[in-house]
Enzyme design. Structure first.
Site, PDB file in Angstrom:
ATOM      1  N   CYS A   1       1.025  -1.865  -0.296  1.00  0.00           N
ATOM      2  CA  CYS A   1      -0.554   0.075  -0.021  1.00  0.00           C
ATOM      3  C   CYS A   1       0.796   1.240  -0.111  1.00  0.00           C
ATOM      4  CB  CYS A   1      -0.242   0.529   0.966  1.00  0.00           C
ATOM      5  SG  CYS A   1      -2.391   1.827   1.086  1.00  0.00           S
TER       6      CYS A   1
ATOM      7  N   CYS B   1      -0.214   4.130   2.195  1.00  0.00           N
ATOM      8  CA  CYS B   1      -0.775   4.285   3.476  1.00  0.00           C
ATOM      9  C   CYS B   1       0.812   4.095   4.434  1.00  0.00           C
ATOM     10  CB  CYS B   1      -0.751   2.768   3.512  1.00  0.00           C
ATOM     11  SG  CYS B   1      -2.393   1.846   3.234  1.00  0.00           S
ATOM     12  N   ASP B   2       2.208   3.810   2.943  1.00  0.00           N
ATOM     13  CA  ASP B   2       3.361   3.405   3.501  1.00  0.00           C
ATOM     14  C   ASP B   2       4.337   4.771   2.958  1.00  0.00           C
ATOM     15  OD1 ASP B   2       2.442   1.360   5.953  1.00  0.00           O
ATOM     16  OD2 ASP B   2       3.237   0.086   4.336  1.00  0.00           O
TER      17      ASP B   2
END
Ligand SMILES: Cc1cc2nc3c(=O)[nH]c(=O)nc-3n(C[C@H](O)[C@H](O)[C@H](O)COP(=O)(O)OP(=O)(O)OC[C@H]3O[C@@H](n4cnc5c(N)ncnc54)[C@H](O)[C@@H]3O)c2cc1C
Length: 307
Positions: free
Chosen positions: A134, A137-138
């Site tokens: 992701c 997200c990261d």
């Protein structure tokens, strides 16, 4: 007993639910969350009517649309995961992981798909230790670092574009010389001087002790094996359909997607329809999933009125 159970609330499930509400079908939508898999996408630029929308804003718009039309006909059962679907008396019974049961005369499977894992040595061990599925997200954790993206489809190139905003360099590895991604997205990524492409290549091992520090890969033309020094690896190698709960009930294709009649989204079992990425539809896109959901609902409505 409901008229209809909709499993999933990505674009396919939500589009169908909006139509179900307007047709006054007593419906329950069972889903883990509202929005679906592009929730993690920063920029969706082809959702018709919106030149640019983030996955989170698209999900908010889905939720608002459902809230506006649901009235007393549509029930939302979110934070629920269907673990089995069986034939019951006069219809079907869906059981969820939390132990709830829902019955209905008809079912629309709109459970979409989840990320395919990178099945090479080191990938599981170093997941969330530099290897991630992701970028939204990261990605920011890898600011100023060299990173790799694995996968040459739209998701791979979109991930590369997100990372190019803050990574030192992005190297995309793809198995084939040709890319599945839209040419416009490929060109946008290629225009960055810190974007590198290695194709055709096959990643063979994720390197690192505590955290990722590299990726071993083979050049598929020369057979040469090389190490690429990277601190982060973003995997975008495709998706698996979320159809485990259907095993043995409806006909699936060899990769476990639900086989449907493209005229009306019917499955091999009367009373069950399917739409979107969970099906053997050739193209997987938000607009197509929504359209398939609507097509299914029109057919479900006529079927329910007849039976
Ligand atoms: C990173 C990324 C970027 C993308 N970008 C684009 C883009 O720019 N444009 C575009 O058109 N497409 C894009 N796509 C593809 C697009 O997201 C999909 O085609 C679309 O989401 C499919 O919709 P769907 O409704 O079939 O399923 P999904 O969106 O996958 O939704 C499935 C729903 O089912 C639920 N669910 C799953 N299993 C169960 C279960 N057992 N029980 C209950 N609920 C369940 C999930 O919680 C979810 O609500 C992108 C995909 C990704 C991953």
């Amino acid at each position: 007993m409901y008229d209809l159970i909709i499993i999933g609330s990505g674009p396919a499930g939500v589009a169908a639910a909006v139509y179900a509400a307007r047709k006054h079908l007593k419906t329950v939508i069972i889903a883990e969350e509202i929005g679906g898999q592009s929730l993690v996408s920063d920029n969706i630029e082809n959702w018709i009517g919106s030149p640019k929308v983030s996955g989170i804003d698209l999900a908010k718009a889905f939720a608002a649309h459902l809230e506006a039309v649901k009235g007393d006909k549509v029930t939302l059962a979110t934070k629920e995961r269907v673990i089995s679907l069986t034939k019951g008396e006069g219809g079907f019974v869906a059981k969820t992981k939390s132990g709830k049961e829902f019955s209905a005369r008809a079912v629309l499977v709109a459970s979409g798909a989840g990320r395919k894992k990178l099945g090479i040595p080191g990938a599981d061990r170093l997941e969330n230790k530099g290897l991630t599925y992701c970028a939204s997200c990261d990605g920011p954790l890898f600011s100023g670092m060299d990173v790799a993206v694995i996968g040459g489809g739209n998701a791979g190139f979109e991930t590369a574009l997100q990372l190019l905003a803050y990574a030192k360099s992005v190297t995309l590895l793809h198995r084939h010389k040709d890319f599945k991604a839209d040419p416009v997205t490929v060109e946008r990524a290629r225009a960055h001087t810190n974007m590198h492409i290695l194709a055709p290549t096959e990643p063979t091992e994720v390197l690192g002790e505590q955290f990722v520090n590299g990726l071993k890969y083979t050049n598929k033309e020369s057979g040469e094996v090389k190490d690429l020094a990277v601190s982060g690896i973003f995997v975008e190698v495709g998706v698996n359909p979320n159809t485990d709960f259907l095993d043995g009930l409806v006909e699936l294709d060899p990769i476990k997607r639900v086989k449907v009649d493209p005229h009306n989204q019917r499955t091999s079992v009367e009373g069950i329809w399917a739409a979107g990425d969970a099906t053997d539809e050739l193209y997987h896109q938000n607009n197509i999933a929504a359209g398939d959901g609507v097509k299914a609902l029109e057919d479900i409505y006529l079927w329910i009125k007849k039976h």
